[in-house]
Design an enzyme around this catalytic site. Structure first.
Site, PDB file in Angstrom:
ATOM      1  N   PRO A 118       0.793  -1.227   0.000  1.00 61.56           N
ATOM      2  CA  PRO A 118       0.000   0.000   0.000  1.00 61.56           C
ATOM      3  C   PRO A 118       0.826   1.278   0.000  1.00 61.56           C
ATOM      4  CG  PRO A 118       0.161  -0.839   2.226  1.00 61.56           C
ATOM      5  CD  PRO A 118       0.898  -1.824   1.345  1.00 61.56           C
ATOM      6  N   GLU A 119       2.127   1.167  -0.243  1.00 60.88           N
ATOM      7  CA  GLU A 119       3.009   2.331  -0.114  1.00 60.88           C
ATOM      8  C   GLU A 119       2.587   3.513  -0.965  1.00 60.88           C
ATOM      9  OE1 GLU A 119       5.546  -0.833   1.731  1.00 60.88           O
ATOM     10  OE2 GLU A 119       3.967  -0.713   0.232  1.00 60.88           O
ATOM     11  N   ALA A 120       2.064   3.253  -2.175  1.00 58.11           N
ATOM     12  CA  ALA A 120       1.631   4.365  -3.035  1.00 58.11           C
ATOM     13  C   ALA A 120       0.454   5.114  -2.420  1.00 58.11           C
ATOM     14  CB  ALA A 120       1.253   3.838  -4.419  1.00 58.11           C
ATOM     15  N   ARG A 162       0.273   5.515   0.886  1.00 60.38           N
ATOM     16  CA  ARG A 162       0.770   6.037   2.163  1.00 60.38           C
ATOM     17  C   ARG A 162       1.917   7.032   1.978  1.00 60.38           C
ATOM     18  NH1 ARG A 162      -3.052   3.262   2.855  1.00 60.38           N
ATOM     19  NH2 ARG A 162      -3.290   1.380   4.141  1.00 60.38           N
ATOM     20  N   GLY A 163       2.309   7.271   0.730  1.00 66.47           N
ATOM     21  CA  GLY A 163       3.427   8.172   0.491  1.00 66.47           C
ATOM     22  C   GLY A 163       4.772   7.577   0.870  1.00 66.47           C
TER      23      GLY A 163
END
Length: 275
Positions: A151-153, A155-156
């Site tokens: 989910p990094e995209a 969460r920045g």
């Protein structure tokens, strides 16, 4: 260790106390269990350091021939960085230390370059850094209810390790969609794209991983190490260069090669010496 013992040991871990990383050994298999179920087994900096040291120790222990990484409970294998802890640090004005600038920068590389077979037993959901720890292992066994993803995209964040590794493990187009969208996929989807070796019922990931690890541990340790080290070091090399790698102990020149031939002819189990 029987299946009942494996399952009961998982239940015996107090979710509110005890070490963040539980280490045990079953025969020639070392088992690491992330133990923060109340926080979906989210990682802390101390745990990351302890896990790196544990993999190094297991890699150097001649009595260990395979390693399993799993989590406590059936909710999560690991949910990555503990964002609650990070939020509190941000609000306290503590600077964010990007992993590549800390002592933990090589944590995932330590797993990747542990030249013994490694298996992630995904007892539950594996996302973000938890997904990356599973990706660093050679093989993955996942419970049917688990979700996997990056989910990094959303969460920045960066997903640095997965951005490099995931397109090497599964088809690039699928890897890039997972990275760009930040959505989770099901265990069955992960199996179809070749991300995991098999899908098992809830509560059976560790049992299946231990069965696999035990089978691998019966084979010639020099050969297994050579396969692992060659697979890691040849990744990305031109074919001609990869075929000429000659790293570590050579199984063709080992006493174990002679023992393997003798055992086959004499119709018995080999007695490996690791030399």
């Amino acid at each position: 260790m029987s299946d009942n013992t494996i399952n009961s040991s998982a239940e015996a871990v107090d979710p509110n106390a005890g070490p963040e990383l539980v280490i045990s050994t079953e025969g020639m298999v070392r088992i690491f269990r992330i133990n923060r179920p109340a926080r979906m087994n989210a990682m802390t900096p101390n745990m990351q350091t302890e896990l790196s040291e544990a993999f190094i120790d297991a890699g150097q222990d001649p009595g260990v021939r395979a390693i399993i990484l799993t989590g406590t409970g059936d909710r999560a294998f690991c949910s990555g960085m503990d964002l609650k802890v990070r939020k509190e640090a941000d609000e306290a004005g503590k600077p964010y230390r990007y992993k590549m600038t800390t002592l933990n920068r090589f944590g995932l590389e330590v797993i990747l370059e542990t030249y013994k077979p490694t298996i992630a037993a995904l007892n539950g959901t594996a996302v973000a850094g938890g997904f990356e720890h599973a990706l660093a292992c050679d093989m993955r066994i996942v419970c049917e209810h688990a979700k996997l993803g990056l989910p990094e995209a959303k969460r920045g964040m960066g997903a640095h390790f997965s951005t490099i590794m995931l397109p090497r493990v599964i088809p690039r187009a699928i890897a890039m969609e997972m990275l760009y969208r930040g959505d989770y996929i099901s265990a069955e989807e992960a199996y179809r794209c070749g991300l995991v070796n098999r899908v098992v019922p809830v509560g059976e990931a560790l049992n299946a991983a231990l069965e696999l690890a035990t089978a691998i541990a019966k084979n010639a340790p020099i050969t297994i190490r050579r396969m692992k080290e060659t697979a890691v070091k040849s990744s990305g090399l031109p074919l001609a260069a990869a075929l000429r790698l000659d790293e570590g102990l050579n199984p063709y020149l080992s006493e174990d090669r002679k023992e393997g031939a003798r055992a086959y002819v004499e119709k018995r189990e080999p007695r490996w010496q690791g030399r």
